[in-house]
Every structure is written in C-alpha cells, then in structure tokens.
Design an enzyme around this catalytic site. Structure first.
Site, PDB file in Angstrom:
ATOM      1  N   ARG A  19       1.462  -3.814 -59.198  1.00  0.00           N
ATOM      2  CA  ARG A  19       2.761  -3.150 -57.778  1.00  0.00           C
ATOM      3  C   ARG A  19       2.311  -1.573 -57.128  1.00  0.00           C
ATOM      4  O   ARG A  19       2.783  -0.924 -56.649  1.00  0.00           O
ATOM      5  CB  ARG A  19       3.896  -3.473 -57.563  1.00  0.00           C
ATOM      6  CG  ARG A  19       4.518  -4.685 -57.811  1.00  0.00           C
ATOM      7  CD  ARG A  19       4.367  -5.582 -56.155  1.00  0.00           C
ATOM      8  NE  ARG A  19       5.161  -6.365 -57.326  1.00  0.00           N
ATOM      9  CZ  ARG A  19       6.474  -6.845 -56.175  1.00  0.00           C
ATOM     10  NH1 ARG A  19       7.088  -5.912 -55.660  1.00  0.00           N
ATOM     11  NH2 ARG A  19       7.078  -7.896 -56.336  1.00  0.00           N
ATOM     12  N   ARG A  32       2.206  -2.754 -42.362  1.00  0.00           N
ATOM     13  CA  ARG A  32       3.767  -3.662 -43.019  1.00  0.00           C
ATOM     14  C   ARG A  32       3.989  -4.137 -41.917  1.00  0.00           C
ATOM     15  O   ARG A  32       4.162  -4.998 -40.981  1.00  0.00           O
ATOM     16  CB  ARG A  32       4.379  -3.570 -44.257  1.00  0.00           C
ATOM     17  CG  ARG A  32       5.557  -4.882 -44.076  1.00  0.00           C
ATOM     18  CD  ARG A  32       5.140  -5.603 -45.081  1.00  0.00           C
ATOM     19  NE  ARG A  32       6.761  -6.357 -45.459  1.00  0.00           N
ATOM     20  CZ  ARG A  32       6.823  -7.172 -43.769  1.00  0.00           C
ATOM     21  NH1 ARG A  32       6.258  -7.198 -42.940  1.00  0.00           N
ATOM     22  NH2 ARG A  32       7.653  -8.479 -44.190  1.00  0.00           N
TER      23      ARG A  32
HETATM   24  O1  CP3 Z   1      -0.208  -4.351 -55.602  1.00  0.00           O
HETATM   25  C1  CP3 Z   1       0.319  -5.102 -55.577  1.00  0.00           C
HETATM   26  O2  CP3 Z   1       1.114  -5.378 -57.013  1.00  0.00           O
HETATM   27  C2  CP3 Z   1      -0.559  -5.766 -55.462  1.00  0.00           C
HETATM   28  C3  CP3 Z   1       0.827  -7.622 -54.742  1.00  0.00           C
HETATM   29  C4  CP3 Z   1       1.550  -7.839 -55.100  1.00  0.00           C
HETATM   30  C5  CP3 Z   1       3.333  -8.382 -54.560  1.00  0.00           C
HETATM   31  N1  CP3 Z   1       3.621  -9.085 -55.148  1.00  0.00           N
HETATM   32  C6  CP3 Z   1       3.388  -7.343 -53.196  1.00  0.00           C
HETATM   33  C7  CP3 Z   1       4.966  -7.626 -53.064  1.00  0.00           C
HETATM   34  C8  CP3 Z   1       1.604  -8.379 -56.785  1.00  0.00           C
HETATM   35  C9  CP3 Z   1       1.129  -8.744 -57.623  1.00  0.00           C
HETATM   36  C10 CP3 Z   1       3.265  -9.363 -56.330  1.00  0.00           C
HETATM   37  C11 CP3 Z   1       3.609 -10.216 -57.575  1.00  0.00           C
HETATM   38  C12 CP3 Z   1       4.899 -10.534 -57.841  1.00  0.00           C
HETATM   39  N2  CP3 Z   1       6.055 -11.133 -56.491  1.00  0.00           N
HETATM   40  C13 CP3 Z   1       5.773 -11.071 -59.065  1.00  0.00           C
HETATM   41  C14 CP3 Z   1       5.323 -11.133 -60.002  1.00  0.00           C
HETATM   42  C15 CP3 Z   1       5.450  -9.606 -61.085  1.00  0.00           C
HETATM   43  C16 CP3 Z   1       6.669  -8.694 -60.749  1.00  0.00           C
HETATM   44  O3  CP3 Z   1       6.929  -8.076 -60.436  1.00  0.00           O
HETATM   45  O4  CP3 Z   1       7.359  -9.171 -61.265  1.00  0.00           O
HETATM   46  C17 CP3 Z   1       6.759 -11.615 -58.621  1.00  0.00           C
HETATM   47  C18 CP3 Z   1       7.837 -12.222 -59.074  1.00  0.00           C
HETATM   48  C19 CP3 Z   1       7.243 -11.610 -57.390  1.00  0.00           C
HETATM   49  C20 CP3 Z   1       7.903 -12.678 -56.510  1.00  0.00           C
HETATM   50  C21 CP3 Z   1       8.598 -11.329 -55.498  1.00  0.00           C
HETATM   51  N3  CP3 Z   1       6.911 -10.495 -54.268  1.00  0.00           N
HETATM   52  C22 CP3 Z   1       9.567 -10.905 -54.824  1.00  0.00           C
HETATM   53  C23 CP3 Z   1      11.181 -10.395 -56.373  1.00  0.00           C
HETATM   54  C24 CP3 Z   1       9.746 -10.170 -54.232  1.00  0.00           C
HETATM   55  C25 CP3 Z   1      11.095  -9.360 -53.274  1.00  0.00           C
HETATM   56  C26 CP3 Z   1      11.143  -8.101 -54.214  1.00  0.00           C
HETATM   57  C27 CP3 Z   1      10.474  -6.749 -54.080  1.00  0.00           C
HETATM   58  O5  CP3 Z   1       9.832  -6.000 -55.874  1.00  0.00           O
HETATM   59  O6  CP3 Z   1       9.762  -6.267 -52.740  1.00  0.00           O
HETATM   60  C28 CP3 Z   1       8.892  -9.678 -53.226  1.00  0.00           C
HETATM   61  C29 CP3 Z   1       8.237  -9.234 -51.928  1.00  0.00           C
HETATM   62  C30 CP3 Z   1       6.372  -8.770 -52.710  1.00  0.00           C
HETATM   63  N4  CP3 Z   1       5.846  -9.208 -52.945  1.00  0.00           N
HETATM   64  C31 CP3 Z   1       6.331  -7.681 -51.596  1.00  0.00           C
HETATM   65  C32 CP3 Z   1       5.206  -6.649 -52.263  1.00  0.00           C
HETATM   66  C33 CP3 Z   1       5.155  -5.564 -51.822  1.00  0.00           C
HETATM   67  C34 CP3 Z   1       7.276  -6.767 -50.815  1.00  0.00           C
HETATM   68  C35 CP3 Z   1       7.800  -7.548 -49.481  1.00  0.00           C
HETATM   69  C36 CP3 Z   1       7.032  -6.296 -47.940  1.00  0.00           C
HETATM   70  O7  CP3 Z   1       6.790  -5.536 -47.808  1.00  0.00           O
HETATM   71  O8  CP3 Z   1       8.066  -6.580 -47.601  1.00  0.00           O
END
Ligand code: CP3
Length: 347
Positions: A19, A32
């Site tokens: 992340r 975003r």
């Molecule tokens: O920089 C990076 O790591 C690349 C991008 C990336 C995102 N999600 C962007 C994201 C990666 C590799 C992920 C993986 C991901 N997504 C996982 C596995 C890793 C982990 O954290 O356990 C999981 C479980 C998800 C599912 C997910 N996506 C959730 C639970 C959420 C909401 C909670 C949160 O952390 O924001 C997301 C949304 C998400 N994915 C955001 C980003 C930058 C935020 C949304 C936004 O910017 O509006």
C-alpha cells in the site's frame, strides 16, 4: 528485488511497501478526485499509472506495485462490487452453488484489458533497477469478500459454507484459481516482473482449513504460473499464518514469503530464510508512530534478516493516517544500510 528473489544475499536489501500508493499521500488524494469511483480509477491507465509512480517519485523505493485492487477479479466475473467512502468494499454476496453459476468466467481478461494497458505503459517507465510488481488476491481471500460481501467480518459465513458443503465451496475456489492464474499470466505478458499473492484473511482458519483453502489453492496457482510464466517469481503473503508459514513455503514452492509483524525475527531467520526469500515485517503501527520506535525496530529487522535473502517491507499495508515523512525516514534508514557501527543500538 529479482536478485533477492533468486536467493542472493545482498548487503543492502531492496525495499518496497505494501500500500505504498494511497490515501496517506496528498498527491494520491488529489489524483483520486479525478475519477468518479475507485474502480473507474483502477481502470483508467493514465490515473493508475500516475498513482503507481507517485511513491517512487517521492521516496525512491526499489519496487513499484501496480495500482489496482484484489477485487477487480469479482468485478470482472460480473459480481456487483462497490467501494464506499469510509466503509470499504461492498459486494452483492455469493452464498450458494447456484450463485456461482451466475459468474461469467469467459470475459475476465477482456474486462481487465485497461489493467494490462497500464502495465504495458508502466513497464516502459520503470527507472533502472526498479522492479514492477503485479498482484492478485489469493483464492481464499477473494472468496471471503465474495461470500461475506465485505471485509472486517469474522469470516463466519464463508467458513460455515466451506464446512457444510466443502465440494460446493470448492467450485468457487476452483473458478478463482483459474481466473487468477489467467489474470496473473497476462500481467506478466504485459511486463510485470514479480507477482505478489495477497492472502490477507489466511489467519482466521484452523489447520485443516488452512491446508485446504490457503495452501492447496496457492500450490495449484503457483504450479500453473510456473508453466505459463516461469520467469516471474511469486511472493506469497498468507497474513496471520504464524508458524504455518513453514508448511506454506514447503507445499506452494513460492520464491518469497511476506511475513506479518507477529512472526518473530529469530524464527524467520532460523526456519524460513534457509528455504525461501523472506519479506517483511515492520509493524505498520510502528511506521505510523515514527520516532525512536521506528529507528530501533527497523534496525532490529535489518540486523536479523540481512544475513539471508531478504526484501524489506511492512507486515501489512501503510495505514492512511501515516505521515509521509515517516516513510521517507524509513527509506533513508534501509537505503543507508549497513549503517556506521556507532549508529547501531548497543545490546
Ligand atoms: O500501493 C499499493 O499497494 C497498490 C494498490 C493496492 C490497493 N489495494 C489499492 C487500494 C493493493 C495491492 C491492494 C490490495 C488489497 N485490496 C488487499 C490485500 C492487501 C491488504 O491490505 O490486506 C485487500 C484485502 C484489498 C481490498 C480493499 N480495497 C479494501 C478492504 C479496501 C478499503 C479499505 C482501505 O484500505 O482503503 C480497498 C480500497 C483501496 N484499495 C484503496 C486503495 C488505495 C482506498 C480506496 C480509495 O482510495 O478510495
């Protein structure tokens, strides 16, 4: 990163952060705002490319992880997926065998074409020595979201289904193995050099479930990738696996294992590192806190794990409230390793 994943021991370990792109960066929040929804953001190559490159431009990590999400797979399968501000992802849940039949498996690669376009363009933009990392969710973790309909649950609904009708639930896992293997192979064809498989919900399972729903599907996924794209090493991240990481490494034959902050450094160095490249495992809470705790723990990890093949990372993703200066300091410490002897903590 590629040298470390080939088993080389490097004086200064490569570093990237799970992340590393995201809401803790003001430039990410500004970008975003240009897309109506999070999925649209992921499917717009100009935006996804820019988000991938932002942390490199600011901090100079050694790896760039493709900006996307693990839930593009359920979206590509035709399940309704919605990201709500402050709530995280919400999905129209799949709860029985008949629901699995509604999923469209043939259009996955077509649907994800914008992601491959992003990768193709990114691969031309990578600074020398920076590795482009592709990723997907592991079948178990993606199934958790598909069945529960959201994250942050105790996974009771999905575990109950898997216990009551394991063969019925296995149909979902099998479908996810296929779709994920095709998706990752296509990522590699378009230019990613390393693959990380996120099994964020591996830790809720008992030993039998862990073998059947984490180890076995990952073993099959990795085996398929070794035939379709043998040049791209796979890093597995079975978060919360504890000591079961050892069985996971042995059975899945991953090139690297990403460890969470609960796994002890002496055990990682003594038990896992002789068999596999290790990645991790700074607590994201310590990065959030910064200061002397960050200095001390980062050096402890470096001392414990630089004797074998190692990639520096967090134990889980950067938290949204993390001050970017803490990330800058972390990169500085790791890139400055090995530090002058006097700077090392006296033990
Ligand atoms: O920089 C990076 O790591 C690349 C991008 C990336 C995102 N999600 C962007 C994201 C990666 C590799 C992920 C993986 C991901 N997504 C996982 C596995 C890793 C982990 O954290 O356990 C999981 C479980 C998800 C599912 C997910 N996506 C959730 C639970 C959420 C909401 C909670 C949160 O952390 O924001 C997301 C949304 C998400 N994915 C955001 C980003 C930058 C935020 C949304 C936004 O910017 O509006």
């Amino acid at each position: 990163m590629l040298q470390a994943l080939a088993g080389e021991v490097l004086t200064r370990p490569p570093l990237w952060l799970m992340r590393q792109a995201g809401r803790y960066l003001p430039e990410y929040r500004a970008l975003r705002n240009k897309a109506a929804s999070f999925l649209e953001f992921c499917y717009t190559p100009d935006l996804a490319m820019e988000a991938t490159l932002q942390p490199l431009q600011r901090f100079g990590m050694d790896g760039a992880i493709l900006f996307s999400d693990i839930l593009v797979i359920p979206d590509a399968l035709g399940q309704k997926v919605d990201f709500r501000e402050g709530e995280g992802p919400i999905l129209q849940p799949i709860r029985k065998a008949a629901d699995i039949k509604t999923l469209k498996k043939n259009s996955v690669l077509d649907h994800l074409r914008p992601v491959f376009d992003t990768i193709k363009r990114l691969s031309l933009e990578m600074p020398p020595g920076v590795t482009l990392i592709g990723f997907a969710g592991a079948p178990w973790t993606v199934a958790v979201y598909m069945v529960e309909g959201r994250g942050g649950t105790d996974c009771g609904t999905v575990r109950a289904w898997a216990r009551k009708s394991p063969d019925g639930f296995a149909a979902l896992i099998d479908l996810l193995i296929e779709a994920t293997a095709d998706y990752l192979a296509e990522q590699v064809r378009n230019g990613v050099e390393v693959i990380q498989v996120f099994d964020s919900w591996a830790g809720v399972l008992d030993d039998d479930e862990f073998r059947r729903w984490v180890i076995e599907p990952t073993r099959r996924l990795v085996r398929r990738l070794k035939t379709t794209c043998p040049g791209a090493p796979v890093i597995g991240f079975p978060r919360g696996a504890g000591k079961r990481a050892e069985a996971y490494v042995a059975a899945t034959a991953v090139a690297g294992i990403s460890l969470d902050h609960t796994q002890p450094l002496d055990w990682i160095a003594g038990t896992l590192q002789p068999k596999c490249t290790v990645q991790g495992n700074l607590d994201n809470q310590v990065l959030l806190a910064g200061g002397s705790a960050l200095e001390r723990r980062t050096r402890e990890i470096l001392e414990a794990l630089t004797g074998g093949p190692f990639i520096f990372n967090l134990g889980h993703g950067v938290l949204p409230e993390t001050p970017p200066e803490h990330v800058a300091r972390l990169v500085e410490i790791v890139h400055g390793w090995p530090a002058a002897v006097a700077e090392r903590p006296v033990r």
